[in-house]
Scaffold this active site. Structure first.
Site, PDB file in Angstrom:
ATOM      1  CG  ASP A 258      20.228  18.048 -32.446  1.00 26.75           C
ATOM      2  OD1 ASP A 258      21.358  18.280 -32.613  1.00 26.75           O
ATOM      3  OD2 ASP A 258      19.568  17.188 -32.559  1.00 26.75           O
ATOM      4  CD  GLU A 606      20.317   2.258 -42.871  1.00 28.21           C
ATOM      5  OE1 GLU A 606      19.114   2.174 -42.706  1.00 28.21           O
ATOM      6  OE2 GLU A 606      20.830   1.180 -42.449  1.00 28.21           O
TER       7      GLU A 606
END
Length: 856
Positions: A258, A606
């Protein structure tokens, strides 16, 4: 002069010979590379090796629910919404369409010699982490809380992206992320250690979807996670990457870190488990991480020279990377690659729009319908549409998204569904969280060119020389390069800068708020002093600033924008924020027969590591799960005024709606439904489509029902381990039809380990509407007090016409019948007494039980 009887041979290196296998070609090319060249290929921005004909390649591309961050594309519902369809075949169709669009875009970019980010063939999707806690902001990217549902949806996504077996070249490469025990919190993900994980939780909950994508989906990439697992950073975890992924499951594809995860190894503000980039990179490669999204792997050259790692270990990773590029046809000319013939016209095509509508409809989940108030009947009907999400197209796009050619908002969908004699009242009423609404002050700005802001643009990144273009803007900004639309005529789509300036003279004293939604780098200055700035690295994000002003005093406002990557975007307005007046808004809808309140939350609140710090939200996560209090108060006021309220809740996370169950007549969970979401909502509300969505996550009553967010123990979490009654259970959803289940039948009640189990259930639609029923099959092992109370093992979406009876048939085999074996501490075929539970949701009263015995 040719010699008679001889055939002239073309001499070229083996790696260019398309008749050889990809393995042979990769081996030949690998031998020709220098160490420095190998290392340059191990970063997401892979450098060209011109002497060998290797082009530059950017490994980073996104397709979470449509091709993302690359201009116009079809935007399908957010994955959590697609999960509510319980339709793996439908998910495959979606991602088959997505892969068509991705290939078409790549063909276009490569024809122009462009090989940048979001232009390649390696799509970093799907996200298959288990949504173990509804507070996790990135749960919206997943397929829910159940390992089996996540597995079948994830496999379908991978197969749709990568294309059919038997083709010479792969259509695309998918990437399963984030491996493996990773589901929040966002705020500390670069330093968090998921430790003391029960072995049973690891193998029954956190790993099954990854194993399925490797062994059944043949996924070509795995992305390791930011956090640590049992003390080791996941991208340097021998247990996860070597012992489980490579050795046990036999994965031979690429592991990509990542972005910035290798840097986290040695960053003093992150894990800080390693002294420097060379040590971190060495550990990453030796643990099996082949590709660094970042630049830490540059240090591998030093690591070889200082003896920390041998070049042969680096060769293992480089060969995997080369092999993938050969498999995709990226090393060969287009004449050899059939996927290069996909025309650009498939992008945002009418057929894909229809598919987006179909999936949006299937995702609609009806949670409450008192006295069958839905579907609504048009004809002399006055409908009021209120709430912060009613007319917000960007909310519908979710995150990691593309930009659709057109979005049908929920307000537009409802307006189009009304008849000639019906009336619509629209009243926004409230924002998402705050008790204020914006009153723009843009009209109070002036420059020497007139009202508004003056803009100067440069086609370079350092504002060098005179501006290339100047312009005057009299309305709030809404700029985006999506769809090859420039900020201003004469300015490029990339590598540009802009400065906007004005003199603002307020008419009244008070507090003024500046609101930005930006993809790029933005800096705000007032009277020559910089007061706020941000850089967006993962798509667009919000930035806000407030300041006190005095009436009549001039303020010099300057906004500097720099292009960063992908599609540039700048949405901006500023002004006073006035307190909402609920009583006044309720009065405006007093004549309505029905009030449709479109609320919930938003991807601007979110999501991934967002920097949002508002009541109920922290850095993209939620600190509570309640409907924001301002919306709750508004709905109660409508109820107190005698109004029938239908709540359309838009969110990617479960919302605590306990008071709303009392105050609303109906609740429709619409998720983030994509470009056609407005029509899908209206089709359900007015009965054009019979709702069939089911919850892929438990809707809890409130935060008090949740364990500690940072505790990865599954005890008390999700429907599989929750002893309390939730507000709405996993697998739950209403229909306008009534489905009756007959008695489930097995061909026998005792089976040997390894046998297939045949199950049949009669299913009758006793209602007046044709509809789809989601038949769910759960399993539990009798006497296993430590295991799940029940766990999904099969599901079918079955269409049944009104008045008809059909037979649902299931063949349960392999992993569908596996269970935890305490003796071997592993999951597999285990003899014992079991119960199959068949019905319409995970709720006990919705299930019929049939006993099943498995013997050695």
């Amino acid at each position: 002069m040719p010699i008679f009887g001889q055939t002239k041979k073309l001499l070229y290196p083996a790696y260019q010979d398309t008749k050889l296998s990809f393995e042979q070609r990769a081996d030949d090319l690998l031998k020709r590379l220098t160490l420095e060249e190998k290392v340059s290929l191990m970063q997401d921005v892979s450098q060209p090796v011109e002497r060998l004909g290797i082009k530059t390649y950017n490994w980073w591309n996104e397709a979470l629910h449509g091709v993302a961050r690359s201009g116009i594309a079809t935007v399908f519902p957010q994955p959590i919404g697609m999960a509510a369809s319980f339709d793996a075949d439908g998910v495959w169709q979606v991602f088959n369409a997505v892969s068509d669009e991705a290939r078409a875009k790549h063909n276009y970019y490569s024809s122009r010699g462009e090989y940048g980010r979001y232009q390649g063939l390696t799509m970093w999707t799907p996200t298959i982490n288990i949504y173990r806690d509804p507070r996790w902001g990135r749960g919206i990217e997943t397929y829910g809380e159940d390992p089996y549902l996540t597995s079948i949806m994830g496999v379908a996504a991978v197969q749709g992206l990568q294309g059919p077996d038997g083709e010479k070249y792969d259509k695309l490469h998918a990437c399963a992320k984030h491996f493996a025990v990773h589901s929040g919190p966002e705020w500390n993900r670069h330093s968090f250690d998921a430790k003391n994980i029960k072995r049973r939780d690891l193998w029954e909950t956190y790993l099954p979807a990854f194993e399925a994508l490797v062994t059944e989906g043949n996924v070509k990439e795995i992305m390791c996670a930011y956090n640590r697992f049992e003390g080791e950073p996941c991208c340097g975890s021998d247990q996860l990457l070597l012992q489980i992924l490579r050795e046990k499951w036999g994965f031979n594809g690429i592991v990509v870190a990542d972005c910035g995860a290798i840097r986290d190894f040695y960053d003093k503000n992150a894990h800080a488990t390693h002294p420097d980039a060379a040590a971190a990179s060495t550990d990453g490669v030796l643990s099996g991480t082949d590709l660094d999204c970042g630049s830490s792997y540059k240090a591998l050259v030093e690591a070889v020279k200082t003896g920390q790692i041998i070049e042969e270990a680096i060769d293992v990773s480089v060969k995997r990377l080369l092999l993938a590029r050969f498999q995709l046809g990226e090393m060969d000319s287009n004449e050899h690659v059939s996927w290069s013939k996909i025309p650009y016209e498939v992008v945002a095509s009418a057929s894909h729009d229809s598919l987006a509508l179909d999936m949006a409809r299937k995702s609609m989940t009806l949670l409450l319908n008192k006295n069958n108030i839905l579907p609504l009947k048009s004809g002399n009907l006055t409908v009021a549409v209120v709430g912060p999400n009613a007319n917000d197209s960007i909310m519908q796009w979710g995150n990691y998204n593309g930009t659709p050619a057109r979005t049908i908002t929920i307000l537009e969908g409802i307006r189009a569904a009304l008849g000639d004699n019906d009336r619509l009242i629209y009243e926004p009423g409230t924002g998402l969280v705050e008790n204020t609404l914006m009153e723009s002050a843009f009209h109070l700005c002036r420059t020497d060119q007139g009202r508004g802001f003056r803009a100067n643009y440069w086609n370079n990144m350092d504002r060098k020389g005179s501006p290339d273009v100047s312009a005057q803007y009299t309305t709030p900004f809404n700029f985006s390069t999506t769809g090859a639309t420039v900020f201003a005529p004469g300015i490029g789509l990339t590598d540009f800068t802009a400065t906007y300036h004005t003199i603002f003279t307020p008419e009244r004293s008070g507090e003024v708020f500046f609101d930005f939604y930006v993809n790029g780098t933005i800096n705000l200055s007032v009277d020559g002093e910089q007061v706020k700035g941000t850089r967006a690295n993962h798509g667009s994000r919000k930035m806000s600033h407030s300041m006190k002003v005095e009436a009549g005093k001039p303020y010099a406002i300057q906004i500097d924008f720099d292009y960063n990557r992908g599609d540039a975007q700048l949405v901006f307005d500023f002004g006073y924020k006035k307190e909402i007046d609920i009583a006044q808004s309720v009065a405006k809808v007093k004549e309505a027969d029905m009030v449709i309140f479109v609320g919930g939350v938003s991807p601007s609140l979110e999501g991934e590591e967002m920097g949002v710090d508002l009541p109920g939200f922290r850095n993209g996560d939620r600190t509570d799960i309640e409907l924001p209090s301002v919306q709750r108060a508004f709905i109660k006021a409508l109820k107190d005024a005698g109004k029938d309220v239908v709540l359309v809740n838009c969110s990617g996370s479960p919302i605590g709606l306990e008071p709303e169950v009392q105050h609303c007549e109906a609740i429709l969970q619409a998720w983030y439904p994509g470009q056609s979401g407005g029509r899908a909502v209206a089709d359900v509300l007015f009965g054009t489509y019979n709702p069939s969505g089911r919850l892929p996550v438990t809707f809890y009553k409130n935060t008090a029902q949740l364990p500690d967010f940072e505790n990865y123990d599954m005890t008390g979490r999700t429907y599989r381990y929750m002893a309390e009654s939730p507000l709405f259970p996993f697998g739950y959803g209403l229909s306008y039809s009534s489905f009756q289940y007959g008695k489930p039948q097995l061909e026998r009640d005792t089976f040997a380990v390894g046998d297939d189990v045949q199950l049949r259930i009669p299913l009758t639609n006793s209602g007046r509407y044709d509809g789809d029923e989601i038949v769910q099959v759960y399993l539990r092992k009798k006497g296993d007090v430590e295991g799940p109370l029940k766990t999904l093992r099969a599901v079918q979406r079955i269409p049944v016409s009104a008045g008809d009876t059909v037979e649902a048939t299931f063949t349960l085999s392999g992993r569908q019948l596996d269970w935890w074996d305490e003796e071997s501490l592993s999951v597999g075929a285990v003899a014992g007494e079991y119960e199959l539970m068949v019905g319409s949701s995970s709720r006990d009263q919705d299930l019929q039980i049939i006993k099943l015995k498995i013997i050695d």
